[in-house]
Write an enzyme that holds these catalytic residues in place. Structure first.
Site, PDB file in Angstrom:
ATOM      1  CB  THR A  61      15.138  14.643  43.141  1.00 34.62           C
ATOM      2  OG1 THR A  61      14.080  15.136  43.977  1.00 34.62           O
ATOM      3  CG2 THR A  61      14.614  13.566  42.200  1.00 34.62           C
ATOM      4  CB  SER A  78      36.194  -3.499   6.221  1.00 27.92           C
ATOM      5  OG  SER A  78      35.709  -4.018   5.006  1.00 27.92           O
ATOM      6  N   GLY A  79      36.868  -1.156   7.948  1.00 27.89           N
ATOM      7  CA  GLY A  79      37.241  -0.497   9.188  1.00 27.89           C
ATOM      8  C   GLY A  79      37.483   0.982   9.043  1.00 27.89           C
ATOM      9  CG  HIS A 125      45.669   0.119   8.253  1.00 27.92           C
ATOM     10  ND1 HIS A 125      46.259   0.889   7.273  1.00 27.92           N
ATOM     11  CD2 HIS A 125      44.490  -0.313   7.736  1.00 27.92           C
ATOM     12  CE1 HIS A 125      45.484   0.903   6.207  1.00 27.92           C
ATOM     13  NE2 HIS A 125      44.397   0.191   6.454  1.00 27.92           N
ATOM     14  CB  SER A 128      21.671  20.908  39.178  1.00 31.75           C
ATOM     15  OG  SER A 128      21.709  19.533  39.445  1.00 31.75           O
TER      16      SER A 128
END
Length: 603
Positions: A530, A58-59, A227, A466
């Protein structure tokens, strides 16, 4: 760069694989799970069709279980992370989906997978002698980074190209083809695959101790396995994307390197290919899209005819930041080539298979030309010329350079208090404004049209909140007013107040009007943490009769005070307020306003 070692896990990390398989089956009702043996399989396999079994450690999700379903795999056998399943698990999969039509087992060329799946095949044949000739076994090795000398005995590793074997063989099996035909097409595809990967860093196995960085900050590795196996070379500094992709493609298609020339490319414009650009797990979709486009462009430049382009996450190495490129050289014979493409194009209901176009990629289509009314700023009916045009340009350049120099600090602030992009956003706008001064769009001869040009730069180059706020400030309701009404624009009004005669303009009214216009598009009011804080402080101070220098000083104090203000608007509003106060971080946008105002009044 640091290895990402944090994961979302249960109390017992060893359950991660089974938990993931259960989640996969919960989302796909056509699947069933043998939890004891960690086998995902089609719940009701068709006994009249050849069964395809694959698997491994798996992985690598979505490989392998993510490709189980109608049109690709019949079953997938899942080991622990990066560890092959045992023969018992594989035999169970064969029992669950086996039938008289036959079974094809496909494994990546890794020693553990080959041995365990191969042993299971032999044990199954011993238990079912009558079915021994109904099971075929195919090993896929597509990694061109492993040369013949290095891999003299074990051969090439199996990488992302394996999923093309799954898809094409699985589609033929769904059509009802006999076992030998399914095996033959799978073998044909396997022999004509070349894959090479590149990683910015190794991955981390969940449940293990955090590891140190494997590669330096400015280093990449070409030819890494899935791996954490080392690649065939490291490259430093990290090359630009086009140079990197050129290296990778050359490794696959070159016939001069006899040690790695596995695929019989002919060159001279004779080669037709399928391309798979695969995310190894930790690359953003933004970067992957860019890589895919560059791969296509370079293949065309090198004379290869790209018949299909697939891009996405097919076979990962957990969270490895990197990608691989796979080329499938299509057969010369027209009938076989058409068959391979048709099988690749067949729709499937498996969750791991990504959307594909099913047609050859074409050159980039540009959007139709649309006439723009804002392509160039409208000249003022009565141009407002600065009293000192040189001083006007100098002030603009000072403000831009102040923002550019402060980018690292603004970025640091925004990394803590926002999403980390404010510094680069402001810097990008500043660089673009400097360019506008060089090409004459911004000058002291017509301040209003110059500041409209600056407004357009803010709109087009800065983006984000912005950019939107600055653009709103600079470009409200321009088209229906005389030049004196243009003073409603906040920064335009400011610049005119600084550098032009005040005989015909009510500056207090202009500034108040600009601020009111800005309030139309934001609910933020001082104090809000702000950029509104320094802007409103500046306007209110100037309108109350304070000098320009005093007003700028008031704005600077307001920007500083955002370090102690609870955020009520903007990105910081979503962050725990006490942590911001503890870190003493000013609002990045407010800090940008402070720097601009201070630079404008410098001499």
């Amino acid at each position: 760069m640091a290895i990402q070692s944090k994961h979302i896990l249960s109390e017992d990390p060893s359950t991660l694989v089974l938990d993931s398989l259960k989640g996969l089956c919960d989302t796909n009702p056509q699947l069933a799970l043998d939890a004891t043996n960690r086998v995902v399989h089609v719940a009701s396999p068709d006994p009249s069709k050849v069964a395809l079994i694959c698997g491994g450690g798996s992985g690598h999700e979505p490989a392998h279980a993510g490709f189980v379903g109608d049109g690709i795999l019949t079953a997938a056998v899942c080991g622990n992370v990066f560890a092959s399943p045992n023969p018992r698990q594989v035999r169970q999969a064969m029992e669950l989906v086996g039938n008289d039509k036959g079974t094809l087992i496909i494994v990546k060329n890794y020693t553990g997978d080959v041995l365990n799946f191969g042993l299971a095949k032999e044990q199954f044949a011993a238990r079912h002698p009558g079915k021994a000739n109904k099971v075929r076994f195919l090993i896929v090795g597509d990694d061109v980074a492993v040369g013949r000398t290095q891999g003299s005995i074990v051969g090439r590793r199996g990488l992302a190209g394996t999923v093309l074997v799954y898809k094409i063989a699985g589609a033929l099996a769904r059509r009802g083809a006999p076992l030998e035909e399914v095996y033959d097409i799978a073998e044909t595809v396997s022999k004509n695959l070349g894959t090479v990967g590149v990683g910015l860093e190794h991955c981390h196995v969940p449940g293990t101790a955090a590891s140190e960085s494997y590669l330096s900050e400015n280093e990449i590795e070409i030819g890494m396995g899935i791996h954490n196996e080392a690649g065939n070379k490291r490259v430093s500094p990290v090359p630009p994307m086009d140079k990197l992709i050129d290296q990778l493609i050359t490794i696959i298609i070159s016939t001069e390197d006899k040690d790695r020339s596995y695929v019989p490319f002919r060159g001279g414009g004779q080669d037709q290919v399928v391309v798979l650009v695969n995310n190894l797990g930790g690359l953003s979709e933004l970067e992957l899209g860019s890589v895919s486009g560059e791969v296509l462009r370079q293949l065309k430049d090198k004379g290869l005819s790209v018949q299909r382009l697939l891009s996405g996450t097919f076979m990962t190495s957990l969270n490895m930041p990197g990608f691989s490129i796979t080329l499938l050289l299509l057969p010369e014979e027209q009938h076989t080539r058409d068959l391979v493409l048709s099988l690749l194009d067949e729709p499937t209901e498996t969750p791991g298979w990504k959307w594909t176009s099913r047609v050859p990629p074409t050159s980039l289509k540009s959007s139709p030309k649309i006439s723009r009314t804002d392509s160039a700023p409208e000249k003022s009916k009565v141009p407002l010329k600065a009293q000192d045009p040189f001083a006007f340009i100098s002030a603009v350049e000072r403000a831009c350079n102040a923002i550019i120099q402060a980018e690292p600090e603004i970025t640091r602030m925004d990394t803590i208090a926002g999403d980390g992009d404010c510094g680069l956003t402001l810097k990008g706008g500043a660089i673009a404004v400097l360019q506008a001064t060089k090409d004459g769009r911004v000058s002291g001869d017509d301040i209003v049209s110059s500041l409209i040009a600056i407004s357009q730069v803010a709109e087009e180059q800065m983006g984000g909140t912005s950019g939107a706020l600055f653009s709103c400030v600079l470009s409200l309701h321009l088209t229906h007013h005389q030049v004196t009404d243009h003073s409603r624009i906040f920064f335009s009004s400011l610049a005119q107040a600084l550098y032009s005669s005040t005989e015909a303009i009510n500056w207090n009214g202009a500034l108040e009007s600009a601020l009111d216009g800005l309030y139309t598009y934001t609910r933020a009011r001082r104090p809000s943490r702000t950029l509104i804080d320094p802007l409103s402080s500046f306007v209110e101070s100037f309108v109350s009769g304070k000098s320009l220098v005093e007003a700028v000083g008031t704005a600077a104090i307001a920007a500083e005070e955002t370090k102690n203000v609870e955020a009520k608007a903007g990105r910081s509003a979503y962050i725990e307020s006490e942590s911001l106060k503890k870190d003493k971080v000013a609002d990045p946008g407010a800090w940008g306003v402070k720097l601009i105002l201070e630079a404008l009044i410098q001499k």
